[in-house]
Write a protein that holds these residues in place. Structure first.
Motif, mmCIF file in Angstrom:
data_model
loop_
_atom_site.group_PDB
_atom_site.id
_atom_site.type_symbol
_atom_site.label_atom_id
_atom_site.label_comp_id
_atom_site.label_asym_id
_atom_site.label_seq_id
_atom_site.Cartn_x
_atom_site.Cartn_y
_atom_site.Cartn_z
ATOM 1 N N ASP A 1 0.952 -1.471 -0.220
ATOM 2 C CA ASP A 1 -0.262 -0.082 0.160
ATOM 3 C C ASP A 1 1.008 1.516 -0.094
ATOM 4 O O ASP A 1 0.958 1.721 0.876
ATOM 5 N N ILE A 2 1.223 1.530 -1.394
ATOM 6 C CA ILE A 2 2.203 2.782 -1.432
ATOM 7 C C ILE A 2 1.815 3.096 -2.337
ATOM 8 O O ILE A 2 1.335 2.380 -3.647
ATOM 9 N N ASP A 3 2.075 4.762 -2.648
ATOM 10 C CA ASP A 3 1.746 5.566 -3.674
ATOM 11 C C ASP A 3 2.856 5.274 -4.853
ATOM 12 O O ASP A 3 4.327 5.342 -4.856
ATOM 13 N N VAL A 4 2.582 5.164 -5.637
ATOM 14 C CA VAL A 4 3.657 4.852 -7.266
ATOM 15 C C VAL A 4 4.911 5.779 -6.859
ATOM 16 O O VAL A 4 5.853 5.329 -6.902
ATOM 17 N N ASP A 5 4.421 7.047 -6.871
ATOM 18 C CA ASP A 5 5.283 7.936 -7.601
ATOM 19 C C ASP A 5 6.521 8.075 -5.758
ATOM 20 O O ASP A 5 7.796 8.012 -6.158
ATOM 21 N N VAL A 6 6.146 7.146 -4.488
ATOM 22 C CA VAL A 6 6.817 7.488 -3.110
ATOM 23 C C VAL A 6 7.907 6.776 -4.101
ATOM 24 O O VAL A 6 8.636 6.058 -3.023
#
Length: 374
Positions: free
Chosen positions: A243-248
């Motif tokens: 559950d991680i934003d792709v940009d992050v």
């Protein structure tokens, strides 16, 4: 001299009677059942946590230092691969033939005692590698502890099992608290990895959901701190439904540089929990539901797409199908073969992992197929 304190069944259950009726779906954290010894397979799990232990229970409250415990977990004989059913305080007590329970538990007094326990387990197992599992959103210490034991048992992982339990609220409405706690937890994971490395042991990191962000942040800190003595001990990373934003993720991976190998990410287009997370965070795509490797193609990662599979017992949102689906567990049980697939030339992976292989730049995607089950 190290000191350990026995965790009694009474101590862990002392707060159960005071649970509010509104928490009827909640289960007690851990049940101690010494009489379950010999009724199933026993797995030893060491735990490092920055949860407060109070009133006989591991809480969701944060503490800055790590505490350490050791548990003997009974894996019930009557269950499907991937299934974890925590024991409940129902009439007659839990059924050790179907429910996960702890046979014994001990508080370890210090980091030194924990390190000694690691070395004892390494000598007993004849292995020098530690599997560290980091739980995700909505997890108590007990549910993460049982999941660690299940993963080690079902995937037949050699070596020592360690669970890192960061202070999740353990509640489906606690997402904001859990996201903050995941950031709070990165220093604790770095400290845990340092202790393992100081014990002369190697590491494989496995994380689920928000726990994947804890791993990426800890790796980033290790790289910034030039702690190559720890990074060189990491023999692989497996992220389940991150559950991680792709940009992050891209920013984290770029700062880490050379990612530990193999670096495996389990994804699914049927992960309903990540859809909810995407809405909460502004309709942004999450790494755990990437459809293709295009957005992470510059990194040496392997995406295993389990969209063709339903999650198993207690996974109605398909948020952990990589570990809960009996069919996926069946495919991945031969861990030596799977490791060989990741370490070999990627053109050889198709013959080892059933499914379609797609390679874009440095990233590889394996779309597992249920039609090729052994």
């Amino acid at each position: 001299m190290s000191v350990s304190h026995h965790i009694t069944r009474r101590a862990l259950l002392s707060g159960v009677a005071t649970l509010p009726l509104a928490a009827c779906g909640q289960v007690p954290d851990i049940l101690i059942r010494p009489d379950a010894a010999g009724m199933g397979r026993t797995e030893t799990v060491l735990v490092a946590s920055n949860r407060v232990f109070a009133d006989g229970r591991f809480q969701d409250t944060r503490q800055e230092h790590l505490s350490f415990t050791r548990f003997e977990i009974s894996i019930p004989s009557n269950r499907e691969d991937g299934a974890v059913q925590p024991g409940r305080t129902r009439r007659g007590g839990p059924d050790p033939t179907t429910d996960f329970v702890a046979i014994a538990g001990d508080h370890l007094g210090s980091a030194e005692a924990f390190r000694a326990a690691l070395q004892t387990e390494a000598n007993r197992a004849g292995a020098r590698e530690v599997m560290v599992f980091i739980h995700g959103f909505n997890s108590t210490l007990g549910t993460g502890l049982y999941r660690t034991a299940q993963i080690r048992h079902d995937f037949q992982i050699p070596g020592i099992a360690v669970h890192y339990s960061w202070p999740s609220a353990g509640h489906p409405l606690g997402y904001a608290y859990d996201r903050d706690s995941a950031l709070f937890a990165r220093d604790g994971l770095e400290d845990l990895l340092s202790i393992i490395a100081e014990a002369g042991l190697d590491i494989v990191l496995m994380a689920h959901s928000l726990g994947s962000g804890v791993v990426m942040e800890a790796l980033r800190q290790l790289r910034i701190g030039q702690r190559t003595n720890i990074l060189d001990r990491i023999n692989g990373i497996i992220l389940f439904s991150p559950d991680i934003d792709v940009d992050v993720f891209r920013s984290q991976a770029q700062r880490i540089g050379d990612l530990p190998q193999p670096f495996v990410i389990f994804t699914s287009q049927r992960d309903r929990a990540l859809r909810i997370s995407a809405r909460i965070t502004g309709l942004r795509e999450r790494v755990g539901n990437l459809a293709t490797p295009d957005q992470v193609s510059e990194f040496e990662v392997t995406l295993i797409d389990v969209s063709a599979f339903e999650g198993g017992v207690r996974d109605p949102l398909n948020h952990f199908a990589g570990a809960t689906s009996p069919a996926v567990v069946q495919i991945l049980q031969d861990l030596v073969q799977v490791n060989a697939a990741f370490e070999a030339d990627r053109t050889q992976q198709a013959g080892l992992l059933p499914g379609t292989i797609l390679t874009i730049q440095n990233a590889t995607q394996v779309m597992l197929s249920p039609l090729n089950l052994r």
